[in-house]
Design a protein around this motif. Sequence first.
Motif, PDB file in Angstrom:
ATOM      1  N   ASP A   1       0.920  -1.348   0.032  1.00 35.14           N
ATOM      2  CA  ASP A   1      -0.086   0.024  -0.084  1.00 35.14           C
ATOM      3  C   ASP A   1       0.776   1.251  -0.190  1.00 35.14           C
ATOM      4  OD1 ASP A   1      -1.840   2.000   0.309  1.00 35.14           O
ATOM      5  OD2 ASP A   1      -3.069   0.897   1.846  1.00 35.14           O
TER       6      ASP A   1
ATOM      7  N   ASP B   1       2.532   5.091  -0.618  1.00 35.00           N
ATOM      8  CA  ASP B   1       2.510   6.256  -0.051  1.00 35.00           C
ATOM      9  C   ASP B   1       2.026   7.301  -1.385  1.00 35.00           C
ATOM     10  OD1 ASP B   1       3.323   6.086   2.671  1.00 35.00           O
ATOM     11  OD2 ASP B   1       5.439   6.175   2.169  1.00 35.00           O
TER      12      ASP B   1
ATOM     13  N   GLN C   1      -1.763   5.400  -4.222  1.00 36.34           N
ATOM     14  CA  GLN C   1      -2.390   6.667  -3.702  1.00 36.34           C
ATOM     15  C   GLN C   1      -2.025   7.794  -4.241  1.00 36.34           C
ATOM     16  OE1 GLN C   1      -4.452   5.953  -0.970  1.00 36.34           O
ATOM     17  NE2 GLN C   1      -3.903   4.122  -0.364  1.00 36.34           N
TER      18      GLN C   1
ATOM     19  N   GLY D   1      -8.225  10.602  -2.983  1.00 32.50           N
ATOM     20  CA  GLY D   1      -9.284  10.270  -2.228  1.00 32.50           C
ATOM     21  C   GLY D   1     -10.639   9.753  -2.950  1.00 32.50           C
TER      22      GLY D   1
ATOM     23  N   ILE E   1      -9.749   4.274  -6.388  1.00 31.90           N
ATOM     24  CA  ILE E   1      -9.321   3.031  -5.852  1.00 31.90           C
ATOM     25  C   ILE E   1      -8.451   2.663  -6.977  1.00 31.90           C
ATOM     26  CG2 ILE E   1      -9.477   0.984  -4.768  1.00 31.90           C
ATOM     27  CD1 ILE E   1     -12.079   1.974  -3.160  1.00 31.90           C
TER      28      ILE E   1
ATOM     29  N   TYR F   1     -14.081   5.533  -6.521  1.00 27.99           N
ATOM     30  CA  TYR F   1     -14.631   5.665  -4.930  1.00 27.99           C
ATOM     31  C   TYR F   1     -15.556   6.794  -4.926  1.00 27.99           C
ATOM     32  CZ  TYR F   1     -15.633   6.397  -0.064  1.00 27.99           C
ATOM     33  OH  TYR F   1     -16.109   6.597   1.212  1.00 27.99           O
TER      34      TYR F   1
ATOM     35  N   THR G   1     -15.980   4.148   4.145  1.00 30.98           N
ATOM     36  CA  THR G   1     -14.891   4.905   3.653  1.00 30.98           C
ATOM     37  C   THR G   1     -14.020   4.429   2.573  1.00 30.98           C
ATOM     38  OG1 THR G   1     -13.280   4.289   5.470  1.00 30.98           O
ATOM     39  CG2 THR G   1     -14.776   5.894   6.216  1.00 30.98           C
ATOM     40  N   ARG G   2     -13.239   5.084   1.797  1.00 30.76           N
ATOM     41  CA  ARG G   2     -12.222   4.429   0.968  1.00 30.76           C
ATOM     42  C   ARG G   2     -11.477   3.521   1.651  1.00 30.76           C
ATOM     43  NH1 ARG G   2      -7.311   6.028  -0.635  1.00 30.76           N
ATOM     44  NH2 ARG G   2      -6.617   5.647  -2.892  1.00 30.76           N
ATOM     45  N   GLU G   3     -11.026   4.025   2.766  1.00 31.90           N
ATOM     46  CA  GLU G   3      -9.752   3.318   3.468  1.00 31.90           C
ATOM     47  C   GLU G   3     -10.435   1.822   4.056  1.00 31.90           C
ATOM     48  OE1 GLU G   3      -8.591   7.213   3.148  1.00 31.90           O
ATOM     49  OE2 GLU G   3     -10.440   6.431   4.171  1.00 31.90           O
ATOM     50  N   ASP G   4     -11.543   1.801   4.563  1.00 32.21           N
ATOM     51  CA  ASP G   4     -12.160   0.508   4.729  1.00 32.21           C
ATOM     52  C   ASP G   4     -12.512  -0.306   3.505  1.00 32.21           C
ATOM     53  OD1 ASP G   4     -12.215   1.125   7.453  1.00 32.21           O
ATOM     54  OD2 ASP G   4     -14.193   1.862   7.452  1.00 32.21           O
TER      55      ASP G   4
ATOM     56  N   ILE H   1     -10.527  -0.481   0.692  1.00 32.97           N
ATOM     57  CA  ILE H   1      -9.402  -0.897   0.515  1.00 32.97           C
ATOM     58  C   ILE H   1      -8.985  -1.880   1.558  1.00 32.97           C
ATOM     59  CG2 ILE H   1      -6.890  -0.193   0.267  1.00 32.97           C
ATOM     60  CD1 ILE H   1      -7.737   2.293  -0.895  1.00 32.97           C
ATOM     61  N   ALA H   2      -9.292  -1.889   2.785  1.00 33.15           N
ATOM     62  CA  ALA H   2      -8.739  -2.990   3.852  1.00 33.15           C
ATOM     63  C   ALA H   2      -9.298  -4.001   3.442  1.00 33.15           C
ATOM     64  CB  ALA H   2      -9.111  -2.295   5.366  1.00 33.15           C
TER      65      ALA H   2
END
Length: 349
Positions: free
Chosen positions: A105, A107, A138, A183, A186, A260, A300-303, A305-306
């Motif tokens: 993942d 930076d 990212q 943001g 994805i 996203y 969320t985008r982070e969730d 991706i996780a």
Amino acid sequence: MHGEYKVVDGKLVVADLEVRDGKLTDVQISGDFFLEPAEALADITAALNGLPAESSSEEIITALDQGIPVSTALVGFSVEAIAIAVRRALGVAKSWRDYEWQIIDTDPMSPAMHLAVDDVLAREVAAGRRAPTLRIWQWDRPAIIIGNFQSLRNEVDVEAAERLGVQIVRRGTGGGAMFVEPGSAITYSLYAPGELVGHMDFAASYAFLDAWVLQALKEVGIDAFYKPLNDISSPKGKIGGAAQKRYSGGTVLHHVTMSYDMDAEKMMQVLRIGREKLSDKGVTSAAKRVDPVRSQTGMTREDVIARMIGTFKTLHGGTDGAISAEEMEAAEKLAAAKFETEEWLRHVS
């Protein structure tokens, strides 16, 4: 000897067989597929029995095509799927779990650096210096990434992009233009051994390499499916698209951008999406073609991706990795020499 293959959006095909004197014997093909007429199963096994054990996928497929009556209906599977299962039983067709995947993942990077990192990591996998890898991108700025063979002036309103602070770059793969903002997208890349999809045609390899992400999207409540050749879609609209490049060392670069969230108004200002491109889509607005992940999940985008990474590890394994200092240095040089240059950007004006 036992081999299995699950057809993407289809059925499971299982091959059990023996090898005697270098030839396939006692072949049994089974699974949860549908076959009409049922008696054609005997034709399938008859076509396989006696084949040389070193037969290529193409040779197995040819034998099946010649041995199965033309009127036979294979539902949920294909002769290609049978060939994959047979070769897996023989231990010569690889599956995801035959490799030790790394997951990165990264930076935030500039668009040109992302494209350069793609090329560097793909070549490192081809050279055997890096394990097969999944990389999450990212973005550090708004960007338009046009396909290798697209016309810059036909696809992009350059003045509007400059006015809105949107950087334009050209990638090394084909396909259409993408508009991204930090943001809002994805994006991921797979640097996969060619032998993972060596027995498939290009169309089948696209769906195969994205099957894991379709499952991840379904786990977060999106009824995602693959729309040939290279779109990830849903009943509410297109979610994203894929592109590929094959390297001489045997590696497949497969990268995907999914929306996203989306500033549709800005996208329409910077992309020149003509009526011809939309003529077969059944819509009058490009903005209506894309339905972002956020609107269908609320996550969320982070969730999201996780969840994607978790699904990949569950299905295919994988450990967390990183880009080495040497790889980053090589990517920086490549970005400066190629992806940041006007010559590369405008090689199809």
